[in-house]
Design a protein around this motif. Structure first.
Motif, mmCIF file in Angstrom:
data_model
loop_
_atom_site.group_PDB
_atom_site.id
_atom_site.type_symbol
_atom_site.label_atom_id
_atom_site.label_comp_id
_atom_site.label_asym_id
_atom_site.label_seq_id
_atom_site.Cartn_x
_atom_site.Cartn_y
_atom_site.Cartn_z
ATOM 1 N N ASN A 125 -2.586 2.789 -9.612
ATOM 2 C CA ASN A 125 -4.123 3.101 -9.939
ATOM 3 C C ASN A 125 -3.830 3.681 -10.359
ATOM 4 N N GLN A 135 -4.056 -2.716 -5.477
ATOM 5 C CA GLN A 135 -4.305 -3.310 -4.965
ATOM 6 C C GLN A 135 -5.154 -5.500 -4.354
ATOM 7 N N ARG A 181 0.771 -7.120 -6.689
ATOM 8 C CA ARG A 181 1.085 -5.466 -6.440
ATOM 9 C C ARG A 181 1.952 -4.875 -6.968
ATOM 10 N N MET A 192 0.024 4.868 0.206
ATOM 11 C CA MET A 192 -1.024 5.453 0.692
ATOM 12 C C MET A 192 -0.617 7.227 0.811
ATOM 13 N N SER A 248 0.865 -1.252 0.051
ATOM 14 C CA SER A 248 0.096 0.049 0.211
ATOM 15 C C SER A 248 0.843 1.410 -0.208
ATOM 16 N N GLU A 303 -5.589 6.101 -1.388
ATOM 17 C CA GLU A 303 -4.114 4.587 -1.995
ATOM 18 C C GLU A 303 -4.115 4.642 -3.671
ATOM 19 N N TYR A 304 -1.871 5.017 -3.764
ATOM 20 C CA TYR A 304 -2.281 4.789 -5.245
ATOM 21 C C TYR A 304 -1.402 3.456 -5.209
#
Length: 289
Positions: free
Chosen positions: A145, A34, A43, A25, A23, A30-31
């Protein structure tokens, strides 16, 4: 086991399994992708001791055949955490009797993550712990993302710096090999994102000595910049035709097998070589805005 790193800008988590980022953040956004299995369950895996695939799934050392699956085994092994502070964590993976079956080299792989403001510095160190020369590839595979917050996939673009003509290496998605003899120079500056951009699978390029690839959009100021030095290749990838909501920016020290390889790992295209006790280092930086 997950570990959380924090500073005034970022909250980052990493798992001992695969020493993989979990993760990233910032401002409750959230960049990092996931890992939705419907598209791609990982990921940011570490690619070691090979990048990509081997032709016919195997290589040889002095005519002895060995097998390795795509991207090697580091991503599927438990690492040992050796150092942890508020803003840094370091992991190690050491060769075992099990890894020696298909990769007969004694090694120590060290992976570190360190926060510096809005940056995550990711460093790989490989050490040859054996008595013979060691051959390996290593690379990164972080997925981000898209969208980060606003807009759609098509509202984003990848900006590549420096703006110059660079070697594009065709990839054959059917067998996972590249075709070095069919490489061509392409001017590469800006790639507007579409899912069709990845219709032929990964886009593979030769790096400049210093590189930056930035994921951004015109809807807001959020962006991700991945930068590196002396990692000679990089890949850009998103699954097709799944229309996955992420894109990978992947700096590599190594490359999937060339279609014309004879399978000898010592002469494999883009392979790295280490003498006994010698160390290899490389680093890339993720900057979050």
């Amino acid at each position: 086991m997950r570990t959380t790193l924090e500073n005034e800008k970022l909250t980052v988590s990493v798992d001992t399994f695969g020493a993989e980022l979990q993760s990233i953040m910032k401002d409750q956004v959230e960049y990092l992708w996931q890992g939705d299995e419907a598209f791609w369950g990982r990921r940011a895996p570490i690619l070691f001791p090979i990048v990509g695939k081997l032709k016919n799934g195997q290589y040889k050392i002095e005519e002895q055949p060995y097998q390795l699956s795509q991207h090697g085994f580091a991503r599927d092994n438990e690492f040992q955490m050796v150092i942890q502070t508020k803003d840094e964590v370091i992991y190690e993976l050491i060769s075992t009797d099990e890894t020696m079956i298909n990769y007969p080299f004694e090694f120590l792989l060290r992976v570190s993550y360190k926060l510096k403001g809005s940056q995550i510095h990711v460093r790989y160190q490989v050490q040859n712990k054996g008595e013979n020369f060691m051959y390996f590839g290593i690379g990164a595979h972080p997925a981000f993302n898209v969208p980060l917050e606003n807009g759609s996939f098509e509202d984003y673009k990848l900006t590549v710096s420096p703006d110059e003509s660079r070697q594009f290496i065709p990839f054959n998605s059917e067998n996972g090999t590249v075709q070095i003899d069919k490489s061509e120079n392409r001017q590469l500056r800006e790639l507007p994102l579409t899912h069709e951009l990845f219709a032929q699978d990964a886009l593979i390029y030769k790096s400049s000595k210093k590189m930056e690839v930035t994921l951004s959009n015109d809807k807001d100021s959020r962006s991700v910049k991945v930068s590196w030095e002396n990692m000679p290749y990089f890949g850009l990838w998103s699954p097709y035709p799944k229309e996955a909501p992420f894109v990978c920016i992947e700096p590599w020290c190594g490359l999937t097998d060339d279609a014309n390889t004879d399978g000898d790992i010592s002469t494999k295209f883009a392979i790295n070589e280490l003498a006994p006790e010698e160390k290899f280092n490389c680093e890339y930086v993720i900057e979050i805005n």
